[in-house]
Design a protein around this motif. Structure first.
Motif, PDB file in Angstrom:
ATOM      1  N   MET A 133       0.998  -1.480  -0.131  1.00 15.41           N
ATOM      2  CA  MET A 133      -0.225  -0.089  -0.104  1.00 15.41           C
ATOM      3  C   MET A 133       0.835   1.576  -0.099  1.00 15.41           C
ATOM      4  N   TYR A 134       0.466   2.037  -1.627  1.00 16.76           N
ATOM      5  CA  TYR A 134       0.748   3.752  -1.162  1.00 16.76           C
ATOM      6  C   TYR A 134       0.757   4.407  -0.371  1.00 16.76           C
ATOM      7  N   TRP A 135       1.733   5.461   0.278  1.00 16.79           N
ATOM      8  CA  TRP A 135       1.344   6.588   0.715  1.00 16.79           C
ATOM      9  C   TRP A 135       2.075   7.507   0.202  1.00 16.79           C
ATOM     10  N   LYS A 136       1.647   9.028  -0.348  1.00 14.85           N
ATOM     11  CA  LYS A 136       1.405  10.172  -0.145  1.00 14.85           C
ATOM     12  C   LYS A 136       1.623  10.956   0.428  1.00 14.85           C
ATOM     13  N   PRO A 137       3.380  11.387   0.711  1.00 13.42           N
ATOM     14  CA  PRO A 137       4.020  11.888   1.495  1.00 13.42           C
ATOM     15  C   PRO A 137       3.551  13.262   1.454  1.00 13.42           C
ATOM     16  N   SER A 138       3.416  14.589   2.383  1.00 11.83           N
ATOM     17  CA  SER A 138       3.599  15.691   2.246  1.00 11.83           C
ATOM     18  C   SER A 138       4.851  16.884   1.519  1.00 11.83           C
ATOM     19  N   ILE A 139       6.102  15.867   2.078  1.00 10.59           N
ATOM     20  CA  ILE A 139       6.701  16.806   1.435  1.00 10.59           C
ATOM     21  C   ILE A 139       8.040  15.604   0.278  1.00 10.59           C
ATOM     22  N   PRO A 140       8.501  15.814  -0.579  1.00  9.14           N
ATOM     23  CA  PRO A 140       8.915  15.233  -1.589  1.00  9.14           C
ATOM     24  C   PRO A 140      10.002  14.189  -0.586  1.00  9.14           C
ATOM     25  N   LEU A 141      10.265  13.341  -0.697  1.00  9.45           N
ATOM     26  CA  LEU A 141      11.342  11.928  -0.225  1.00  9.45           C
ATOM     27  C   LEU A 141      12.403  12.122  -1.334  1.00  9.45           C
ATOM     28  N   VAL A 142      13.976  11.765  -0.536  1.00  8.52           N
ATOM     29  CA  VAL A 142      15.046  11.745  -0.625  1.00  8.52           C
ATOM     30  C   VAL A 142      15.359  10.729  -0.297  1.00  8.52           C
ATOM     31  N   ILE A 143      16.049   9.000  -0.766  1.00 12.33           N
ATOM     32  CA  ILE A 143      16.233   7.606  -0.247  1.00 12.33           C
ATOM     33  C   ILE A 143      17.418   7.384  -1.466  1.00 12.33           C
ATOM     34  N   ALA A 144      18.397   6.530  -0.490  1.00 10.50           N
ATOM     35  CA  ALA A 144      19.377   5.997  -1.962  1.00 10.50           C
ATOM     36  C   ALA A 144      19.491   4.673  -1.729  1.00 10.50           C
ATOM     37  N   ALA A 145      18.730   3.575  -0.896  1.00 14.52           N
ATOM     38  CA  ALA A 145      18.489   2.680  -1.761  1.00 14.52           C
ATOM     39  C   ALA A 145      16.832   2.157  -1.873  1.00 14.52           C
ATOM     40  N   ASP A 146      17.347   1.159  -3.022  1.00 13.78           N
ATOM     41  CA  ASP A 146      15.927  -0.516  -3.028  1.00 13.78           C
ATOM     42  C   ASP A 146      14.754  -0.592  -1.695  1.00 13.78           C
ATOM     43  N   GLN A 147      15.866  -1.061  -1.581  1.00 19.72           N
ATOM     44  CA  GLN A 147      15.308  -1.715   0.139  1.00 19.72           C
ATOM     45  C   GLN A 147      14.523  -0.584   1.351  1.00 19.72           C
ATOM     46  N   GLU A 148      15.352   0.950   0.659  1.00 21.25           N
ATOM     47  CA  GLU A 148      14.682   1.500   1.665  1.00 21.25           C
ATOM     48  C   GLU A 148      13.233   2.001   1.563  1.00 21.25           C
ATOM     49  N   ILE A 149      13.332   2.457   0.347  1.00 18.53           N
ATOM     50  CA  ILE A 149      11.949   3.045  -0.627  1.00 18.53           C
ATOM     51  C   ILE A 149      11.121   1.771  -0.391  1.00 18.53           C
ATOM     52  N   LYS A 150      11.267   0.667  -0.726  1.00 16.54           N
ATOM     53  CA  LYS A 150       9.994  -0.583  -0.682  1.00 16.54           C
ATOM     54  C   LYS A 150       9.745  -0.716   1.045  1.00 16.54           C
ATOM     55  N   GLY A 151      10.838  -0.595   1.831  1.00 16.26           N
ATOM     56  CA  GLY A 151       9.823  -0.476   3.312  1.00 16.26           C
ATOM     57  C   GLY A 151       9.297   0.662   3.239  1.00 16.26           C
ATOM     58  N   ILE A 152       9.699   1.662   2.733  1.00 19.07           N
ATOM     59  CA  ILE A 152       8.876   3.449   3.227  1.00 19.07           C
ATOM     60  C   ILE A 152       7.742   3.397   3.059  1.00 19.07           C
ATOM     61  N   GLY A 153       7.500   2.477   1.461  1.00 18.01           N
ATOM     62  CA  GLY A 153       6.107   2.673   0.614  1.00 18.01           C
ATOM     63  C   GLY A 153       5.364   3.685   0.554  1.00 18.01           C
ATOM     64  N   ALA A 154       6.068   5.100  -0.090  1.00 20.32           N
ATOM     65  CA  ALA A 154       5.184   6.089  -0.824  1.00 20.32           C
ATOM     66  C   ALA A 154       5.066   5.649  -2.236  1.00 20.32           C
ATOM     67  N   GLN A 155       4.869   7.015  -2.902  1.00 21.67           N
ATOM     68  CA  GLN A 155       4.449   6.848  -3.683  1.00 21.67           C
ATOM     69  C   GLN A 155       5.827   7.266  -4.507  1.00 21.67           C
ATOM     70  N   PRO A 156       5.871   6.075  -6.323  1.00 23.71           N
ATOM     71  CA  PRO A 156       6.614   6.253  -6.325  1.00 23.71           C
ATOM     72  C   PRO A 156       7.423   7.873  -6.918  1.00 23.71           C
TER      73      PRO A 156
END
Length: 182
Positions: free
Chosen positions: A1-24
């Motif tokens: 399940m994705y969520w839309k944060p109110s601020i753009p996220l800057v993330i390094a790794a795919d594993q972190e992105i998948k875990g955090i689950g924000a809209q790509p």
């Protein structure tokens, strides 16, 4: 399940992105060690209106803190031999409840006990991107916030530990961020 944060996220790794689950669409993936940090420039320049701030989030090696602990970063130091000055980061209103830490940014995974101790004299966490992101955000005129979760001990076996826990531990970080900024 994705969520839309109110601020753009800057993330390094795919594993972190998948875990955090924000809209790509709301994530700038810079890669481990900043191989694509220029993507932040492109994101800021094409986004209308220009974001007032971005959030660097994800994992960091801890130098004494327990894995799973979440911190807001208020200072980043150059952990390389370049000797650049420390950079103070703003602490967003929504992260005032978190303990504060200083991050040392290095250009490799810290798994040497002597290096761990040397960095520990200047910082409590270690990562591979925050310092360069802070420099880039200053140049772009965009505020940079940073919230990190400890994934490993920045010691012997750090990379193996990170591989095993990065996605799972990022889910905990994602839950915190959804509550605060989602």
């Amino acid at each position: 399940m994705y969520w839309k944060p109110s601020i753009p996220l800057v993330i390094a790794a795919d594993q972190e992105i998948k875990g955090i689950g924000a809209q790509p669409a709301d994530i700038v993936r810079v890669g481990i060690g900043n191989p694509h940090i220029d993507l932040l420039d492109a994101y800021v320049q094409r986004t209308t209106p220009k974001p007032h701030a971005v959030l660097n989030t994800g994992t960091a090696g801890g130098m004494g803190d327990t894995p799973g602990s979440i911190f807001v970063i208020d200072k980043v130091v150059d952990g390389t031999s370049q000797g650049r000055d420390p950079i103070e980061l703003a602490v967003p209103e929504w992260a005032q409840d978190l303990p504060r830490r200083t991050v040392a940014t290095v250009d490799h995974i810290v798994d040497d006990p002597a290096e761990h101790e040397a960095l520990k004299a200047h910082a409590q966490l270690v990562d591979m991107e925050l310092y360069d992101l802070a420099v880039r955000c200053q140049a772009l005129g965009v505020e940079l916030y940073s919230v990190k979760i400890v994934s490993d001990g920045a010691d012997d076996g750090a990379y193996t530990t990170w591989l095993l826990v990065a996605e799972k531990i990022s889910q905990q970080l994602g839950a915190y961020l959804r509550k605060q900024i989602g």
